[in-house]
Design an enzyme around this catalytic site. Structure first.
Site, PDB file in Angstrom:
ATOM      1  N   THR A 121      -2.586  10.874  -8.535  1.00  0.00           N
ATOM      2  CA  THR A 121      -2.821  11.296  -9.918  1.00  0.00           C
ATOM      3  C   THR A 121      -2.628  12.808  -9.988  1.00  0.00           C
ATOM      4  OG1 THR A 121      -4.374   9.491 -10.197  1.00  0.00           O
ATOM      5  CG2 THR A 121      -4.531  11.305 -11.781  1.00  0.00           C
ATOM      6  N   LEU A 250     -17.697  -0.552 -21.841  1.00  0.00           N
ATOM      7  CA  LEU A 250     -18.678  -0.309 -22.888  1.00  0.00           C
ATOM      8  C   LEU A 250     -20.044  -0.650 -22.307  1.00  0.00           C
ATOM      9  CD1 LEU A 250     -17.973   0.673 -25.716  1.00  0.00           C
ATOM     10  CD2 LEU A 250     -18.146  -1.672 -26.537  1.00  0.00           C
ATOM     11  N   CYS A 260     -12.294   9.325  -9.555  1.00  0.00           N
ATOM     12  CA  CYS A 260     -11.233   9.461 -10.559  1.00  0.00           C
ATOM     13  C   CYS A 260     -11.695  10.025 -11.906  1.00  0.00           C
ATOM     14  CB  CYS A 260     -10.545   8.118 -10.764  1.00  0.00           C
ATOM     15  SG  CYS A 260      -9.565   7.633  -9.327  1.00  0.00           S
TER      16      CYS A 260
HETATM   17  P1  NAD Z   1      -8.214   9.087  -0.326  1.00  0.00           P
HETATM   18  O1  NAD Z   1      -8.949  10.355  -0.135  1.00  0.00           O
HETATM   19  O2  NAD Z   1      -8.901   7.781  -0.072  1.00  0.00           O
HETATM   20  O3  NAD Z   1      -6.899   9.100   0.587  1.00  0.00           O
HETATM   21  C1  NAD Z   1      -6.044  10.175   0.662  1.00  0.00           C
HETATM   22  C2  NAD Z   1      -5.429  10.202   2.049  1.00  0.00           C
HETATM   23  O4  NAD Z   1      -4.449  11.212   2.094  1.00  0.00           O
HETATM   24  C3  NAD Z   1      -6.434  10.539   3.157  1.00  0.00           C
HETATM   25  O5  NAD Z   1      -6.424   9.532   4.147  1.00  0.00           O
HETATM   26  C4  NAD Z   1      -5.931  11.871   3.712  1.00  0.00           C
HETATM   27  O6  NAD Z   1      -6.159  12.023   5.098  1.00  0.00           O
HETATM   28  C5  NAD Z   1      -4.468  11.785   3.383  1.00  0.00           C
HETATM   29  N1  NAD Z   1      -3.784  13.083   3.358  1.00  0.00           N
HETATM   30  C6  NAD Z   1      -4.193  14.236   2.786  1.00  0.00           C
HETATM   31  N2  NAD Z   1      -3.285  15.201   2.995  1.00  0.00           N
HETATM   32  C7  NAD Z   1      -2.276  14.645   3.700  1.00  0.00           C
HETATM   33  C8  NAD Z   1      -1.046  15.126   4.202  1.00  0.00           C
HETATM   34  N3  NAD Z   1      -0.686  16.374   4.011  1.00  0.00           N
HETATM   35  N4  NAD Z   1      -0.273  14.272   4.889  1.00  0.00           N
HETATM   36  C9  NAD Z   1      -0.629  12.987   5.079  1.00  0.00           C
HETATM   37  N5  NAD Z   1      -1.785  12.471   4.619  1.00  0.00           N
HETATM   38  C10 NAD Z   1      -2.596  13.281   3.941  1.00  0.00           C
HETATM   39  O7  NAD Z   1      -7.637   9.137  -1.803  1.00  0.00           O
HETATM   40  P2  NAD Z   1      -7.351   7.912  -2.791  1.00  0.00           P
HETATM   41  O8  NAD Z   1      -8.617   7.462  -3.410  1.00  0.00           O
HETATM   42  O9  NAD Z   1      -6.500   6.925  -2.113  1.00  0.00           O
HETATM   43  O10 NAD Z   1      -6.523   8.655  -3.937  1.00  0.00           O
HETATM   44  C11 NAD Z   1      -5.202   9.097  -3.735  1.00  0.00           C
HETATM   45  C12 NAD Z   1      -4.643   9.491  -5.088  1.00  0.00           C
HETATM   46  O11 NAD Z   1      -4.588   8.349  -5.951  1.00  0.00           O
HETATM   47  C13 NAD Z   1      -5.469  10.542  -5.826  1.00  0.00           C
HETATM   48  O12 NAD Z   1      -4.611  11.369  -6.562  1.00  0.00           O
HETATM   49  C14 NAD Z   1      -6.314   9.713  -6.767  1.00  0.00           C
HETATM   50  O13 NAD Z   1      -6.697  10.424  -7.915  1.00  0.00           O
HETATM   51  C15 NAD Z   1      -5.352   8.603  -7.132  1.00  0.00           C
HETATM   52  N6  NAD Z   1      -5.986   7.355  -7.534  1.00  0.00           N
HETATM   53  C16 NAD Z   1      -7.082   6.899  -6.876  1.00  0.00           C
HETATM   54  C17 NAD Z   1      -7.658   5.697  -7.265  1.00  0.00           C
HETATM   55  C18 NAD Z   1      -8.890   5.183  -6.595  1.00  0.00           C
HETATM   56  O14 NAD Z   1      -9.526   4.278  -7.147  1.00  0.00           O
HETATM   57  N7  NAD Z   1      -9.276   5.679  -5.426  1.00  0.00           N
HETATM   58  C19 NAD Z   1      -7.105   4.963  -8.327  1.00  0.00           C
HETATM   59  C20 NAD Z   1      -5.959   5.441  -8.954  1.00  0.00           C
HETATM   60  C21 NAD Z   1      -5.411   6.640  -8.545  1.00  0.00           C
END
Ligand code: NAD
Length: 436
Positions: A121, A250, A260
């Site tokens: 995101t 709601l 998020c």
């Molecule tokens: P998370 O923290 O669970 O996972 C992110 C991963 O990225 C970690 O394992 C971290 O070690 C890795 N990482 C960070 N820097 C890195 C790099 N330079 N090289 C390789 N790996 C690297 O995050 P998430 O919850 O999976 O969210 C990821 C994205 O998706 C965010 O932008 C979040 O806003 C979005 N998102 C999350 C959700 C949710 O429910 N968790 C839903 C929709 C969107």
């Protein structure tokens, strides 16, 4: 297709496993060595229903692998997904350093045409930033495209959401690259919408901002119900049946948390500010959400005054049910406030205790069950609406407590039933009840 998914967290791991299950060759990349080693040994870094089986099946079939070597994964792939974290900075803006680092890494390994897909995101304009970074850092003059494909999965039902999303948004710079993504997602047979890159980036924030607004709105209605003597759960039923409104999101309670909504609402406000636009409505949404915990703990303080040495059992720590994720969990604030007011806190959560122990201050007691946590307690606080809590033997709960007092921050029980069972029961947007 050969796919690399960079970032093996909630989004990346689930996305990678589902793409592999659809028959693609997927390399999941992360810079966290322990995480990758664990995954290679079959250990899931997160709790997500069905994930372990899905990963095991695809690893066994040779379609899913895990690596810390970004360059190698990129060279082997036609499509590279960026799914790294974009946590909030203190200012509320999104921290894009991980996305930027990955973009540079992709650039260095770029050896032939590839599609780079932003699934993290990210604020509007980040696709341009990624494009620019790759252009400036690539070693060879090879072509590439940057697509925005925001993710809408919900933790706790991440696999189901990834297999059956309401919609798949593909923000593509041209028709040809849009077709590549359409082809990848075609086996899911779900509605797809093709937009320009900027619009796709905005769709994600607009969706989360709107849902956050829905939650804050109903929480303000709950405040009004408390003053006027109404019952917010009845109001919700009456509103939710209107198809223009809908019952989802709601629910009055302690407000939204998680990794998020808080960060995305703030980031959207910051994006507006950077563009010279004051997103007044969303600022109020955030303010209303911020006030929820002070209001709730204020009530606990008023009823139990003084809180010194009172034993409070907090049931539920995860930011929502069916996950172990503690990021921005409302329980963190509730527990923090209770401790600061001098209370002794005992807690129980079905999945998030290990993560909670890393985030909550020392002095919190972790228990094996709800009954264990409630034993000898002056009050029980419901902070997460796990099904397990809805199904508790409340007679037994009352018997183990020192005082039959429940503060329900998620409205999971019927007040009248609680009264009959002999509880003093305080909930959100409804009148308190006292033992018969
Ligand atoms: P998370 O923290 O669970 O996972 C992110 C991963 O990225 C970690 O394992 C971290 O070690 C890795 N990482 C960070 N820097 C890195 C790099 N330079 N090289 C390789 N790996 C690297 O995050 P998430 O919850 O999976 O969210 C990821 C994205 O998706 C965010 O932008 C979040 O806003 C979005 N998102 C999350 C959700 C949710 O429910 N968790 C839903 C929709 C969107």
């Amino acid at each position: 297709m050969n796919i690399a998914v960079v970032g093996t967290g909630y989004v990346g791991l689930v996305t990678g496993a589902v793409f592999a299950d659809l028959g693609n060759d997927v390399a999941c990349v992360d810079k966290d060595v322990a995480k990758i080693e664990g995954l290679r040994g079959g250990h899931m870094p997160i709790y997500e229903p069905g994930l372990e089986e899905l990963v095991a099946r695809n690893v066994a079939d040779g379609r899913l692998s895990f690596t810390t070597d970004l360059g190698d994964a990129v060279r082997r792939s036609d499509i590279v997904f960026i799914a790294v974290g974009t946590p909030p900075k203190a200012s509320g803006e999104s921290d894009l350093s991980a996305v930027e680092e990955v973009a540079r890494g992709i650039a260095e390994a770029l050896d032939r045409y590839k599609v780079i897909v932003n699934k993290s995101t990210v604020p509007v304009g980040t696709g341009d930033l990624v494009r620019d970074l790759i252009e400036r850092n690539r070693r060879r003059p090879v072509n590439f495209d940057v697509v925005s494909n925001p993710e809408f999965l919900r933790e706790g039902s991440a696999i189901e959401d990834t297999l059956r999303p309401d919609r798949i948004v593909i923000g593509a710079p041209n028709q040809q690259v849009a077709m590549t993504l359409l082809e990848l997602y075609a086996p899911l047979e779900r509605p797809m919408i093709i937009t320009d890159v900027h619009s796709a980036e905005i769709i994600k924030y607009a969706s989360n901002g709107f849902l956050a607004a829905k939650i804050s709105f109903i929480n303000e209605i709950a405040n009004l119900c408390e003053l006027a003597g109404g019952d917010v759960t009845q109001v919700i039923k009456g509103m939710g049946l209107d198809p223009r409104i809908g019952a989802a999101f709601l629910q009055a309670g302690l407000g939204y948390g998680g990794s998020c909504f808080p960060k995305d609402a703030n980031s959207l406000i910051q994006t507006g500010a950077a563009l010279g636009y004051d997103f007044r409505m969303l600022r109020s949404v955030v303010d209303v959400n911020r006030e929820r915990i002070a209001r709730f703990v204020g009530l606990i303080q008023k009823v139990l005054d003084p809180l010194d040495d009172r034993v409070i059992a907090v049931l539920g720590l995860a930011f929502k049910p069916k996950t172990d994720d503690m990021r921005e969990a409302r329980s963190l604030e509730v527990v923090g406030w209770l401790l600061a007011a001098g209370a002794r806190v005992r807690t129980y959560d079905p999945a998030a205790m290990a993560n909670a122990q890393r985030m909550l201050p020392a002095g919190v007691e972790y228990c094996q069950s709800s009954y264990d946590a409630a034993a000898g307690a002056d009050a029980v606080v419901i902070a997460t609406e796990w099904n397990e809590f809805k199904l508790l033997n409340l007679e037994r709960l009352r018997q183990v407590m020192r005082r039959p007092l429940v503060f329900d921050g998620r409205n999971i029980y019927e007040p009248e039933r609680m009264r009959r069972l002999g509880f003093e029961y305080h909930s959100i947007g409804r009148k308190p009840v006292y033992p018969a």
